[in-house]
Write a protein that holds these residues in place. Structure first.
Motif, PDB file in Angstrom:
ATOM      1  N   TRP A 177       0.832  -1.210   0.000  1.00 42.29           N
ATOM      2  CA  TRP A 177       0.000   0.000   0.000  1.00 42.29           C
ATOM      3  C   TRP A 177       0.866   1.258   0.000  1.00 42.29           C
ATOM      4  O   TRP A 177       0.638   2.184  -0.792  1.00 42.29           O
ATOM      5  CB  TRP A 177      -0.928   0.005   1.225  1.00 42.29           C
ATOM      6  CG  TRP A 177      -1.778   1.235   1.282  1.00 42.29           C
ATOM      7  CD1 TRP A 177      -2.927   1.474   0.585  1.00 42.29           C
ATOM      8  CD2 TRP A 177      -1.515   2.417   2.059  1.00 42.29           C
ATOM      9  NE1 TRP A 177      -3.405   2.739   0.880  1.00 42.29           N
ATOM     10  CE2 TRP A 177      -2.559   3.335   1.778  1.00 42.29           C
ATOM     11  CE3 TRP A 177      -0.508   2.785   2.956  1.00 42.29           C
ATOM     12  CZ2 TRP A 177      -2.616   4.597   2.368  1.00 42.29           C
ATOM     13  CZ3 TRP A 177      -0.576   4.040   3.541  1.00 42.29           C
ATOM     14  CH2 TRP A 177      -1.606   4.933   3.257  1.00 42.29           C
ATOM     15  N   ILE A 178       1.874   1.307   0.878  1.00 37.18           N
ATOM     16  CA  ILE A 178       2.770   2.466   0.935  1.00 37.18           C
ATOM     17  C   ILE A 178       3.505   2.634  -0.392  1.00 37.18           C
ATOM     18  O   ILE A 178       3.630   3.759  -0.914  1.00 37.18           O
ATOM     19  CB  ILE A 178       3.765   2.324   2.096  1.00 37.18           C
ATOM     20  CG1 ILE A 178       3.058   2.427   3.442  1.00 37.18           C
ATOM     21  CG2 ILE A 178       4.871   3.382   2.001  1.00 37.18           C
ATOM     22  CD1 ILE A 178       3.951   2.133   4.631  1.00 37.18           C
ATOM     23  N   SER A 179       3.988   1.548  -0.935  1.00 42.10           N
ATOM     24  CA  SER A 179       4.740   1.604  -2.196  1.00 42.10           C
ATOM     25  C   SER A 179       3.887   2.198  -3.313  1.00 42.10           C
ATOM     26  O   SER A 179       4.348   3.064  -4.080  1.00 42.10           O
ATOM     27  CB  SER A 179       5.212   0.205  -2.584  1.00 42.10           C
ATOM     28  OG  SER A 179       6.071  -0.344  -1.603  1.00 42.10           O
ATOM     29  N   LEU A 180       2.661   1.749  -3.431  1.00 39.01           N
ATOM     30  CA  LEU A 180       1.785   2.257  -4.487  1.00 39.01           C
ATOM     31  C   LEU A 180       1.417   3.722  -4.245  1.00 39.01           C
ATOM     32  O   LEU A 180       1.287   4.504  -5.199  1.00 39.01           O
ATOM     33  CB  LEU A 180       0.530   1.394  -4.573  1.00 39.01           C
ATOM     34  CG  LEU A 180       0.755  -0.043  -5.071  1.00 39.01           C
ATOM     35  CD1 LEU A 180      -0.545  -0.843  -5.028  1.00 39.01           C
ATOM     36  CD2 LEU A 180       1.342  -0.052  -6.481  1.00 39.01           C
ATOM     37  N   GLU A 181       1.252   4.106  -2.970  1.00 41.26           N
ATOM     38  CA  GLU A 181       0.983   5.503  -2.662  1.00 41.26           C
ATOM     39  C   GLU A 181       2.154   6.392  -3.091  1.00 41.26           C
ATOM     40  O   GLU A 181       1.961   7.477  -3.661  1.00 41.26           O
ATOM     41  CB  GLU A 181       0.723   5.669  -1.161  1.00 41.26           C
ATOM     42  CG  GLU A 181      -0.649   5.218  -0.712  1.00 41.26           C
ATOM     43  CD  GLU A 181      -1.746   6.119  -1.243  1.00 41.26           C
ATOM     44  OE1 GLU A 181      -1.639   7.359  -1.097  1.00 41.26           O
ATOM     45  OE2 GLU A 181      -2.715   5.578  -1.821  1.00 41.26           O
ATOM     46  N   LEU A 182       3.378   5.952  -2.815  1.00 45.74           N
ATOM     47  CA  LEU A 182       4.555   6.731  -3.193  1.00 45.74           C
ATOM     48  C   LEU A 182       4.682   6.814  -4.710  1.00 45.74           C
ATOM     49  O   LEU A 182       5.019   7.880  -5.256  1.00 45.74           O
ATOM     50  CB  LEU A 182       5.813   6.102  -2.588  1.00 45.74           C
ATOM     51  CG  LEU A 182       5.981   6.288  -1.078  1.00 45.74           C
ATOM     52  CD1 LEU A 182       7.082   5.382  -0.534  1.00 45.74           C
ATOM     53  CD2 LEU A 182       6.293   7.745  -0.745  1.00 45.74           C
ATOM     54  N   LYS A 183       4.410   5.729  -5.396  1.00 45.31           N
ATOM     55  CA  LYS A 183       4.477   5.744  -6.859  1.00 45.31           C
ATOM     56  C   LYS A 183       3.423   6.675  -7.450  1.00 45.31           C
ATOM     57  O   LYS A 183       3.645   7.298  -8.500  1.00 45.31           O
ATOM     58  CB  LYS A 183       4.315   4.321  -7.402  1.00 45.31           C
ATOM     59  CG  LYS A 183       5.569   3.469  -7.264  1.00 45.31           C
ATOM     60  CD  LYS A 183       5.352   2.079  -7.839  1.00 45.31           C
ATOM     61  CE  LYS A 183       6.661   1.318  -7.953  1.00 45.31           C
ATOM     62  NZ  LYS A 183       7.569   1.878  -8.981  1.00 45.31           N
ATOM     63  N   SER A 184       2.278   6.774  -6.756  1.00 53.06           N
ATOM     64  CA  SER A 184       1.226   7.675  -7.224  1.00 53.06           C
ATOM     65  C   SER A 184       1.614   9.131  -6.999  1.00 53.06           C
ATOM     66  O   SER A 184       1.355   9.996  -7.839  1.00 53.06           O
ATOM     67  CB  SER A 184      -0.074   7.349  -6.495  1.00 53.06           C
ATOM     68  OG  SER A 184      -1.092   8.267  -6.842  1.00 53.06           O
ATOM     69  N   ARG A 185       2.246   9.420  -5.869  1.00 50.68           N
ATOM     70  CA  ARG A 185       2.617  10.798  -5.532  1.00 50.68           C
ATOM     71  C   ARG A 185       3.785  11.301  -6.373  1.00 50.68           C
ATOM     72  O   ARG A 185       3.841  12.471  -6.733  1.00 50.68           O
ATOM     73  CB  ARG A 185       2.997  10.894  -4.052  1.00 50.68           C
ATOM     74  CG  ARG A 185       1.856  10.673  -3.094  1.00 50.68           C
ATOM     75  CD  ARG A 185       2.293  10.903  -1.655  1.00 50.68           C
ATOM     76  NE  ARG A 185       1.223  10.577  -0.709  1.00 50.68           N
ATOM     77  CZ  ARG A 185       1.271  10.825   0.589  1.00 50.68           C
ATOM     78  NH1 ARG A 185       2.342  11.423   1.110  1.00 50.68           N
ATOM     79  NH2 ARG A 185       0.261  10.482   1.373  1.00 50.68           N
ATOM     80  N   TYR A 186       4.735  10.392  -6.640  1.00 50.02           N
ATOM     81  CA  TYR A 186       5.971  10.791  -7.317  1.00 50.02           C
ATOM     82  C   TYR A 186       6.178   9.906  -8.556  1.00 50.02           C
ATOM     83  O   TYR A 186       6.727   8.808  -8.458  1.00 50.02           O
ATOM     84  CB  TYR A 186       7.165  10.644  -6.373  1.00 50.02           C
ATOM     85  CG  TYR A 186       6.975  11.304  -5.022  1.00 50.02           C
ATOM     86  CD1 TYR A 186       6.857  12.689  -4.909  1.00 50.02           C
ATOM     87  CD2 TYR A 186       6.907  10.538  -3.849  1.00 50.02           C
ATOM     88  CE1 TYR A 186       6.687  13.295  -3.672  1.00 50.02           C
ATOM     89  CE2 TYR A 186       6.738  11.137  -2.606  1.00 50.02           C
ATOM     90  CZ  TYR A 186       6.621  12.516  -2.525  1.00 50.02           C
ATOM     91  OH  TYR A 186       6.444  13.103  -1.297  1.00 50.02           O
TER      92      TYR A 186
END
Length: 308
Positions: A177-186
């Motif tokens: 979940w964190i990984s996908l959130e970071l990929k979405s933000r950046y």
């Protein structure tokens, strides 16, 4: 357990000369008075950016001030900023201690990113700093901490999961979940993970994360433990990881150290990487533990292994 995350009850896992960085101000095997490297004057850049060449990464630990980012050998096209650790609380927050003055570090990193196209990723955890992600609230706090560090540095290129060791298994759902959130933000953000070559939990996490599009590569590490440093043993384990993930999702971790057990010489590291690349030509690359030791010991890794 050794400082490199290996645990076992056989004599080969024990080494009286190995101590944790948290307990010592210097890295084992390095003269504490040595502040300048033995320079071979080979600073020719022969490795391109990670989007056009294989990765030659190096861990850059925060307990040693040399080299400064601008003096890291140019053949390292990816630098792991090691590391963000729990901040003394249990809510998921982590903090990053810069190797030297934060403003100077920030300037150096952004120069290297923009001018020399070198990638920088933040490693989370490390030996003695493993932790579970207990719930979504914990994960949100960790995500906020990483975002804060991102802003403090002025931007980074990725995150490296290194917080499942010391007997703690990956928190797969929350890490994805964190990984996908970071990929979405950046956009273009890289997510990586180290791994113990033979540990099933590590394989399960990496497989699940790659399948979810949440992991760019997994990097089994071949140092600091018995029976992991010969080319034949590395090839055997790499075959397992390639079968699991595919060559393009695998990076191997090596380390040159003449003072410690269960490490490689320069010649053996070159042979290992050369043999691995020959058998698996699409493998994503290699990383080194660690840059400061390499710098002080005549840049053996950056000039020999990175150029294979």
């Amino acid at each position: 357990c050794s400082p490199f995350g290996w645990c076992g009850d056989t004599p080969g896992h024990c080494d009286a000369n190995i101590t944790t960085p948290e307990e010592n101000s210097t890295f084992p095997g390095v003269d504490e008075n040595m502040t300048e490297p033995i320079i071979d004057k080979n600073i020719t850049k022969s490795v391109g950016p990670i989007d056009s060449d294989k990765i030659c990464g190096g861990y850059y630990p925060d307990w040693f001030e040399t080299p400064k980012v601008r003096n890291i050998h140019p053949n390292y096209n990816l630098v792991y900023l090691f590391s963000a650790r729990p901040s003394g609380s249990s809510d998921g927050s982590v903090s990053f201690t810069p190797q030297y003055d934060m403003e100077e570090l920030k300037i150096d990193i952004q120069h290297e990113r923009s001018v020399n196209h070198r990638a920088f990723i933040l490693s989370v955890g490390g030996f003695g700093n493993a932790f579970y992600l207990d719930n979504r609230s914990f994960s949100e706090t960790l995500l906020d901490s990483v975002t804060t560090i991102y802003d403090e540095i002025g931007g980074i290129d990725g995150l490296d999961w290194d917080m499942y060791s010391d007997g703690i298994e990956p928190s797969t759902e929350e890490m994805i979940w964190i990984s996908l959130e970071l990929k979405s933000r950046y956009p273009g953000f890289i997510i990586t993970s180290t791994a113990v070559p033979y540990r099933k939990a590590d394989k399960n996490f990496c497989r699940a994360a790659v399948t979810a599009g949440a992991l760019d590569y997994c990097a089994p590490k071949f140092y600091g433990a018995p029976d992991l440093t010969t080319p034949s043993s590395v090839l055997g384990y790499v075959q397992e990881w390639v079968d699991l993930l595919g060559e393009q999702y695998v990076v191997i971790g090596l380390a040159i150290n003449y003072e410690e057990n269960h490490f490689q010489t320069k010649e053996l590291a070159v042979q290992t990487y050369n043999t691995t690349k020959s058998q698996f030509p699409e493998i994503r690359g290699v990383f080194n533990w660690e840059i400061s030791y390499d710098y002080l010991e005549n840049t053996r890794f950056s000039t020999a292994v990175c150029t294979v």
